[in-house]
Design a protein around this motif. Structure first.
Motif, PDB file in Angstrom:
ATOM      1  N   UNK A 193      -7.495 -10.185  38.655  1.00 49.97           N
ATOM      2  CA  UNK A 193      -7.180 -11.477  39.210  1.00 49.97           C
ATOM      3  C   UNK A 193      -7.109 -11.684  40.457  1.00 49.97           C
ATOM      4  N   UNK A 194      -7.434 -12.673  41.142  1.00 50.35           N
ATOM      5  CA  UNK A 194      -7.162 -12.885  42.531  1.00 50.35           C
ATOM      6  C   UNK A 194      -5.557 -13.228  42.502  1.00 50.35           C
ATOM      7  N   UNK A 195      -4.921 -12.548  43.510  1.00 53.66           N
ATOM      8  CA  UNK A 195      -3.344 -12.308  43.720  1.00 53.66           C
ATOM      9  C   UNK A 195      -3.023 -12.757  45.362  1.00 53.66           C
ATOM     10  N   UNK A 196      -1.994 -13.809  45.358  1.00 52.70           N
ATOM     11  CA  UNK A 196      -1.724 -14.150  46.627  1.00 52.70           C
ATOM     12  C   UNK A 196      -0.365 -13.849  46.764  1.00 52.70           C
ATOM     13  N   UNK A 197       0.135 -13.338  48.154  1.00 51.06           N
ATOM     14  CA  UNK A 197       1.444 -12.912  48.086  1.00 51.06           C
ATOM     15  C   UNK A 197       1.915 -13.390  49.468  1.00 51.06           C
ATOM     16  N   UNK A 198       3.256 -13.459  49.497  1.00 48.20           N
ATOM     17  CA  UNK A 198       4.049 -13.854  50.780  1.00 48.20           C
ATOM     18  C   UNK A 198       5.418 -13.084  50.566  1.00 48.20           C
ATOM     19  N   UNK A 199       6.287 -13.207  51.723  1.00 49.50           N
ATOM     20  CA  UNK A 199       7.476 -12.651  51.397  1.00 49.50           C
ATOM     21  C   UNK A 199       8.608 -13.537  52.402  1.00 49.50           C
ATOM     22  N   UNK A 200       9.821 -13.303  51.790  1.00 47.48           N
ATOM     23  CA  UNK A 200      11.068 -13.678  52.797  1.00 47.48           C
ATOM     24  C   UNK A 200      11.819 -12.403  52.413  1.00 47.48           C
ATOM     25  N   UNK A 250       4.670 -13.609  44.314  1.00 46.74           N
ATOM     26  CA  UNK A 250       3.123 -13.246  43.852  1.00 46.74           C
ATOM     27  C   UNK A 250       2.542 -14.452  43.123  1.00 46.74           C
ATOM     28  N   UNK A 251       1.510 -14.674  43.335  1.00 43.57           N
ATOM     29  CA  UNK A 251       0.600 -15.697  42.668  1.00 43.57           C
ATOM     30  C   UNK A 251      -0.621 -15.391  42.080  1.00 43.57           C
ATOM     31  N   UNK A 252      -0.737 -15.167  40.651  1.00 40.92           N
ATOM     32  CA  UNK A 252      -1.898 -14.703  40.099  1.00 40.92           C
ATOM     33  C   UNK A 252      -2.619 -15.771  39.850  1.00 40.92           C
ATOM     34  N   UNK A 304      -8.775  -8.045  46.056  1.00 46.64           N
ATOM     35  CA  UNK A 304      -8.540  -9.028  45.082  1.00 46.64           C
ATOM     36  C   UNK A 304      -6.906  -9.610  45.681  1.00 46.64           C
ATOM     37  N   UNK A 305      -6.321  -8.747  46.572  1.00 48.23           N
ATOM     38  CA  UNK A 305      -5.073  -9.290  47.259  1.00 48.23           C
ATOM     39  C   UNK A 305      -5.257  -9.946  48.559  1.00 48.23           C
ATOM     40  N   UNK A 306      -4.651 -11.102  48.346  1.00 46.97           N
ATOM     41  CA  UNK A 306      -4.655 -12.098  49.747  1.00 46.97           C
ATOM     42  C   UNK A 306      -3.454 -12.384  50.247  1.00 46.97           C
TER      43      UNK A 306
END
Length: 181
Positions: free
Chosen positions: A5-12, A18-20, A100-102
């Protein structure tokens, strides 16, 4: 054969988002290990295709402090970092990140921009008591029947019409007459 699946990521500094993105996921299974291994599997689509994900995160995760929300359109994971620090990247290894990781630019914050505030759309509702909303009175079925008068049906009088010669002199583009002094 499984798909990704497409996965979006961000961090603090303290968490990783992680959003799938997998609409109508059936039987989703999410597992977060303290060593930083993140696994996901679900079926989706009209053919019930199998989607799988196995990510080796850069650092360790506090599995008990992490939260997972399975929605209709996506699975949102808020992973609490074991150590409060910024990561240089999301995954272990020297290779390029999978296609798939954005980056999730809606939740992204740079190290020097982070104020400790939650990302947009990330709010804590754990303190809210929704049982108090049960007795709210509504308008009822016939609430709009008394107010059927449309205010946009009023007629307005037209401004006085001027003849064409008078209008030409008032607009740009009319011929200017030279003056002599």
């Amino acid at each position: 054969m499984s798909r990704h699946p497409e996965v979006k990521w961000a961090e603090r500094e303290e968490i990783v988002y992680l959003t799938i993105l997998l609409p109508d996921a059936k039987n989703p299974k999410v597992n977060v290990d303290p060593d930083g291994t993140f696994t996901f599997s679900a079926t989706a689509g009209t053919d019930n295709n199998l989607f799988e994900l196995n990510l080796s995160l850069l650092e360790k995760i506090n599995a008990e402090g992490s939260k997972i929300n399975i929605g209709v359109r996506s699975i949102i994971c808020i992973l609490k970092k074991a150590e409060k620090k910024w990561w240089k990247k999301l995954l272990r290894g020297d290779g390029k990140a999978p296609h798939y990781l954005k980056v999730d630019w809606d939740k992204w914050a740079d190290e020097d921009d982070d104020t400790g505030a939650p990302a947009p759309g990330d709010f804590d509702m754990s303190g809210m008591d929704f049982s108090k909303f049960g007795g709210m009175g509504g308008l009822g079925d016939n609430a709009m029947e008394d107010d059927l008068e449309d205010s946009d049906d009023e007629e307005f009088s037209k401004p006085d019409e001027k003849d064409d010669d008078q209008v030409k002199g008032e607009h740009f583009g009319s011929e200017a007459k030279p003056t002599t002094s």
